[in-house]
Design a protein around this motif. Structure first.
Motif: not given
Length: 148
Positions: A10, A70-71, A73, A88, A94
């Motif tokens: 991250c 977070t990246q 999904y 992200n 999201y």
């Protein structure tokens, strides 16, 4: 409200901490033993290495109203199911409206790779990505805390 960071890989940990400090929000950093990340102003939780081990510990700690950086999904989908607010590293929030398409795109990319195909990786991170993340996270903090 807390901000939880899926910190393995991250690039915005320090930005999260600086924004959280402004709004007096607790920050929890989740990483595995290969990426121990310690920062002043945050609590670090180091998880044993294992497939998705960090993700499962993090999602078990998420409560409704928490923000998760977070990246991933799949992790974002689990956070949404717990009424959390995933974002992200580029500031994309999201939502229930976009997660299905993102998961489907991930599935298609995995199929291409497993059949020997090649998918382009992400573009190199630039300064504008950090600015977009700062805007997105600030907007999300204000929305979740009903200050918007």
């Amino acid at each position: 409200m807390k901000i939880l960071i899926d910190a393995d890989g991250c690039p915005v940990v320090d930005i999260v901490i600086s924004i959280a400090k402004i709004y007096n929000i607790q920050v929890l950093i989740f990483c595995d033993t290969a990426h121990s990340i310690e920062r002043e102003g945050a609590i670090t939780k180091v998880i044993s290495k294992g497939a998705d081990a960090v993700d499962f510990v993090l999602v078990n700690e998420v409560q409704a109203g928490d923000i998760v950086v977070t990246q991933d999904y799949g992790l974002a989908a689990m956070v949404l199911s717990k009424k959390g607010h995933p974002i992200n590293q580029n500031g994309m929030i999201y939502t229930e409206e976009n997660i299905d398409q993102l998961l489907f795109t991930r599935h298609l990319a995995k199929k291409v790779r497993s059949s020997g195909g090649h998918i382009k990786g992400p573009k190199k991170r630039i300064k504008e990505n950090n600015e977009a993340f700062k805007k997105g996270l600030t907007k999300l903090v204000l929305k979740v805390s009903n200050r918007l």
